[in-house]
Design an enzyme around this catalytic site. Sequence first.
Site, PDB file in Angstrom:
ATOM      1  N   TYR A   1      -1.195  -0.250  10.683  1.00 42.92           N
ATOM      2  CA  TYR A   1      -1.477  -0.898   9.391  1.00 42.92           C
ATOM      3  C   TYR A   1      -0.279  -0.715   8.455  1.00 42.92           C
ATOM      4  CZ  TYR A   1      -3.345  -1.368   4.641  1.00 42.92           C
ATOM      5  OH  TYR A   1      -3.520  -1.726   3.331  1.00 42.92           O
TER       6      TYR A   1
ATOM      7  N   SER B   1       0.843  -1.202   0.000  1.00 35.49           N
ATOM      8  CA  SER B   1       0.000   0.000   0.000  1.00 35.49           C
ATOM      9  C   SER B   1       0.874   1.246   0.000  1.00 35.49           C
ATOM     10  CB  SER B   1      -0.850  -0.031   1.271  1.00 35.49           C
ATOM     11  OG  SER B   1      -1.435   1.217   1.486  1.00 35.49           O
TER      12      SER B   1
ATOM     13  N   LYS C   1       2.443  -3.515   6.827  1.00 35.07           N
ATOM     14  CA  LYS C   1       2.726  -3.697   5.390  1.00 35.07           C
ATOM     15  C   LYS C   1       4.218  -3.514   5.112  1.00 35.07           C
ATOM     16  CE  LYS C   1      -1.270  -4.622   3.566  1.00 35.07           C
ATOM     17  NZ  LYS C   1      -1.541  -5.887   2.884  1.00 35.07           N
TER      18      LYS C   1
END
Length: 347
Positions: free
Chosen positions: A157, A133, A161
């Site tokens: 988050y 992302s 990643k």
Amino acid sequence: MTQLLITGGAGFIGSHTSLLLLEAGHSLVVIDNYDNSSPEALRRVLELAGPGAADRLVVVEGDIRSAADLDKAFAAAPSGQPIEAVIHFAGLKAVGESVGDPLRYWDVNLSGSRHLLKAMQAHGCRTLVFSSSCTVYGLPETMPIGEGAAIQPINPYGHSKAAVEQMLADLAASEAGWRIARLRYFNPVGAHPSGRIGEDPSGIPNNLLPFVSQVAVGRRTELQVFGGDWPTPDGSGIRDYIHVMDLAEGHRAALDALLAEPPQLLTLNLGSGQGHSVLEVVRAFESASGRTVPYAIVARRDGDAACTVADPHLAAERLGWRTRLSLAEMCRDSWCWQQANPHGYGG
Ligand code: NAD
Ligand code: UDP
């Protein structure tokens, strides 16, 4: 025909990519625990993929954190052949939720990915496309964002990643033969043009487009625009929106490149290179739907950036891939899906 394992294939991006891969003639095993999706999505994928596709799709209800579930998936290819490549979508993706429950994010995103990589080693499969992302860039200072920008995530988050990206780099460096693509998506939106599959967030949507479409369809009364005083031309935040069908094509192109070229670690932005503000999105959605989208400008959301836009040149150069679909088409297809499925797959 390639034998593929798709983790999280019932989800938003996974279902659209699975459809494209079935249409391209590949044979798929999908593993999904339906934590954020419905079996109905894959039923509709088969309906859209047409006659014969059912013979090329096996669905395993299972968790990527379970070695037994992964073994089952690796043994499930419809042809009985070994899995040649994995596209790894399964994961959790809500920034706010990751701040409140970071351990869940580290568990599913990092530990889940580690289990998957162990299973790939055990089954002799070394080709992987990973859903990363633009969140890994945090709040970059220069726009557009190139792949060489610093990795500085600002929430759990994004950290999870970035950690998986690092784990993949370490693995590729430790063992010859890995073919890995780390794809950094910008803002995926839209739906299949049929309106049969689309994004079905549970609860109150965190993301702009699902929220706007739920306002347009009458499920919610008003959009809150997070900040009208950003240093942008109209004061609202700018993002690089990418149609999910373009994104699905990007996966197919990345997979083709990995399978055709010598082993490598490929890191690519998947975005359009074009920014649109929240107010532009509202206007585009109003013209696509013919509905008014009432909104109120409220305080900025914590952790938001003013503007996030990809430099998409490397993906164009390496894959010959670029986005084709406009903001108007993203809004048209989101609206078509929302109108036909006002409560998502639930009815
Ligand atoms: P999604 O939630 O619709 O799909 C994820 C799928 O993974 C769901 O079907 C879910 O049930 C499944 N899943 C979750 N945990 C699992 C587990 N432990 N075992 C098996 N299956 C599990 O999300 P999406 O929008 O399709 O995103 C797919 C991937 O792309 C995610 O990894 C996400 O982080 C990444 N991504 C998404 C966006 C976005 O805005 N949608 C942006 C950048 C990156
Ligand atoms: N946004 C908004 N209202 C909402 C949801 C989002 O104004 O209800 C804004 C948000 O501040 C950002 C843009 O819309 O400028 C895209 O937000 P989203 O959460 O979809 O993506 P991300 O911020 O993760 O890029």
